[in-house]
Design a protein around this motif. Structure first.
Motif, PDB file in Angstrom:
ATOM      1  N   LEU A   1       0.828  -1.205   0.000  1.00  0.00           N
ATOM      2  CA  LEU A   1       0.000   0.000   0.000  1.00  0.00           C
ATOM      3  C   LEU A   1       0.868   1.263   0.000  1.00  0.00           C
ATOM      4  O   LEU A   1       0.575   2.229  -0.709  1.00  0.00           O
ATOM      5  N   MET A   2       1.943   1.256   0.776  1.00  0.00           N
ATOM      6  CA  MET A   2       2.825   2.423   0.814  1.00  0.00           C
ATOM      7  C   MET A   2       3.502   2.641  -0.543  1.00  0.00           C
ATOM      8  O   MET A   2       3.644   3.772  -1.002  1.00  0.00           O
TER       9      MET A   2
ATOM     10  N   SER B   1       2.268   1.747  -3.478  1.00  0.00           N
ATOM     11  CA  SER B   1       1.225   2.218  -4.385  1.00  0.00           C
ATOM     12  C   SER B   1       0.901   3.687  -4.132  1.00  0.00           C
ATOM     13  O   SER B   1       0.726   4.464  -5.074  1.00  0.00           O
ATOM     14  N   THR B   2       0.820   4.064  -2.871  1.00  0.00           N
ATOM     15  CA  THR B   2       0.511   5.450  -2.526  1.00  0.00           C
ATOM     16  C   THR B   2       1.631   6.377  -2.987  1.00  0.00           C
ATOM     17  O   THR B   2       1.371   7.445  -3.550  1.00  0.00           O
ATOM     18  N   GLY B   3       2.877   5.976  -2.775  1.00  0.00           N
ATOM     19  CA  GLY B   3       4.007   6.775  -3.245  1.00  0.00           C
ATOM     20  C   GLY B   3       3.973   6.941  -4.752  1.00  0.00           C
ATOM     21  O   GLY B   3       4.208   8.037  -5.278  1.00  0.00           O
ATOM     22  N   GLY B   4       3.659   5.868  -5.471  1.00  0.00           N
ATOM     23  CA  GLY B   4       3.562   5.947  -6.925  1.00  0.00           C
ATOM     24  C   GLY B   4       2.454   6.882  -7.372  1.00  0.00           C
ATOM     25  O   GLY B   4       2.623   7.654  -8.331  1.00  0.00           O
ATOM     26  N   ALA B   5       1.320   6.836  -6.684  1.00  0.00           N
ATOM     27  CA  ALA B   5       0.202   7.720  -7.028  1.00  0.00           C
ATOM     28  C   ALA B   5       0.577   9.186  -6.790  1.00  0.00           C
ATOM     29  O   ALA B   5       0.242  10.067  -7.591  1.00  0.00           O
ATOM     30  N   LEU B   6       1.277   9.456  -5.700  1.00  0.00           N
ATOM     31  CA  LEU B   6       1.705  10.831  -5.416  1.00  0.00           C
ATOM     32  C   LEU B   6       2.693  11.323  -6.469  1.00  0.00           C
ATOM     33  O   LEU B   6       2.622  12.470  -6.923  1.00  0.00           O
ATOM     34  N   ARG B   7       3.618  10.466  -6.867  1.00  0.00           N
ATOM     35  CA  ARG B   7       4.580  10.856  -7.910  1.00  0.00           C
ATOM     36  C   ARG B   7       3.872  11.099  -9.251  1.00  0.00           C
ATOM     37  O   ARG B   7       4.213  12.023  -9.978  1.00  0.00           O
ATOM     38  N   GLU B   8       2.887  10.281  -9.555  1.00  0.00           N
ATOM     39  CA  GLU B   8       2.116  10.470 -10.788  1.00  0.00           C
ATOM     40  C   GLU B   8       1.344  11.787 -10.737  1.00  0.00           C
ATOM     41  O   GLU B   8       1.269  12.517 -11.734  1.00  0.00           O
ATOM     42  N   ALA B   9       0.766  12.106  -9.578  1.00  0.00           N
ATOM     43  CA  ALA B   9       0.049  13.376  -9.421  1.00  0.00           C
ATOM     44  C   ALA B   9       0.996  14.559  -9.619  1.00  0.00           C
ATOM     45  O   ALA B   9       0.641  15.550 -10.265  1.00  0.00           O
ATOM     46  N   ALA B  10       2.201  14.460  -9.082  1.00  0.00           N
ATOM     47  CA  ALA B  10       3.192  15.533  -9.257  1.00  0.00           C
ATOM     48  C   ALA B  10       3.549  15.690 -10.739  1.00  0.00           C
ATOM     49  O   ALA B  10       3.661  16.813 -11.250  1.00  0.00           O
ATOM     50  N   ARG B  11       3.710  14.572 -11.432  1.00  0.00           N
ATOM     51  CA  ARG B  11       4.033  14.621 -12.865  1.00  0.00           C
ATOM     52  C   ARG B  11       2.907  15.282 -13.653  1.00  0.00           C
ATOM     53  O   ARG B  11       3.140  16.150 -14.494  1.00  0.00           O
ATOM     54  N   VAL B  12       1.664  14.923 -13.343  1.00  0.00           N
ATOM     55  CA  VAL B  12       0.515  15.503 -14.039  1.00  0.00           C
ATOM     56  C   VAL B  12       0.422  16.997 -13.749  1.00  0.00           C
ATOM     57  O   VAL B  12       0.129  17.792 -14.652  1.00  0.00           O
ATOM     58  N   LEU B  13       0.671  17.405 -12.507  1.00  0.00           N
ATOM     59  CA  LEU B  13       0.650  18.836 -12.179  1.00  0.00           C
ATOM     60  C   LEU B  13       1.690  19.603 -12.987  1.00  0.00           C
ATOM     61  O   LEU B  13       1.404  20.693 -13.512  1.00  0.00           O
ATOM     62  N   ARG B  14       2.880  19.042 -13.088  1.00  0.00           N
ATOM     63  CA  ARG B  14       3.930  19.711 -13.868  1.00  0.00           C
ATOM     64  C   ARG B  14       3.531  19.831 -15.344  1.00  0.00           C
ATOM     65  O   ARG B  14       3.729  20.867 -15.964  1.00  0.00           O
ATOM     66  N   GLU B  15       2.987  18.768 -15.906  1.00  0.00           N
ATOM     67  CA  GLU B  15       2.568  18.804 -17.308  1.00  0.00           C
ATOM     68  C   GLU B  15       1.439  19.807 -17.512  1.00  0.00           C
ATOM     69  O   GLU B  15       1.429  20.535 -18.512  1.00  0.00           O
TER      70      GLU B  15
END
Length: 113
Positions: free
Chosen positions: A79-80, A82-96
């Motif tokens: 779970l940790m 997966s959560t870390g991956g989701a946060l990194r993906e959210a950061a990538r989407v924000l930057r884009e």
């Protein structure tokens, strides 16, 4: 307008992913019946002389508990991750999104004319 901070998201992702390692380390520390008992001799329930070892039922119960707890630690570690991956993906989407918005800003007040 809300402020988005991809760097903070990535920082939190790293902290959450570190919990993965802590769960794995904690799992490794949880063992069943191994080595001498720190609480002294555990006698068989029938009090048979010369048997200072735990009964098979006690050993089986402890191993069963250990195995279930290992499953819980594995689930928490997953779970940790997966959560870390989701946060990194959210950061990538924000930057884009911020980059796309910066390229497509339209000035309507005529100040750039």
């Amino acid at each position: 307008m809300p402020q988005n901070d991809p760097d903070s998201l990535e920082h939190v992702a790293g902290r959450v992913e570190a919990l993965h390692d802590h769960f794995k380390q904690s799992k490794d520390k949880m063992v069943g019946v191994a080595g001498p008992n720190p609480f002294g001799d555990i006698r068989h329930p029938d009090e048979r002389p010369g048997e200072p070892h735990p009964s098979e039922h006690a050993v089986n119960a402890l191993h069963s508990f250990r195995d279930r707890m290992h499953g819980q630690f594995d689930a928490a570690a997953h779970l940790m991750n997966s959560t870390g991956g989701a946060l990194r993906e959210a950061a990538r989407v924000l930057r884009e999104t911020e980059a796309a918005a910066a390229d497509s800003i339209t000035v309507k007040d005529g100040s750039l004319d």
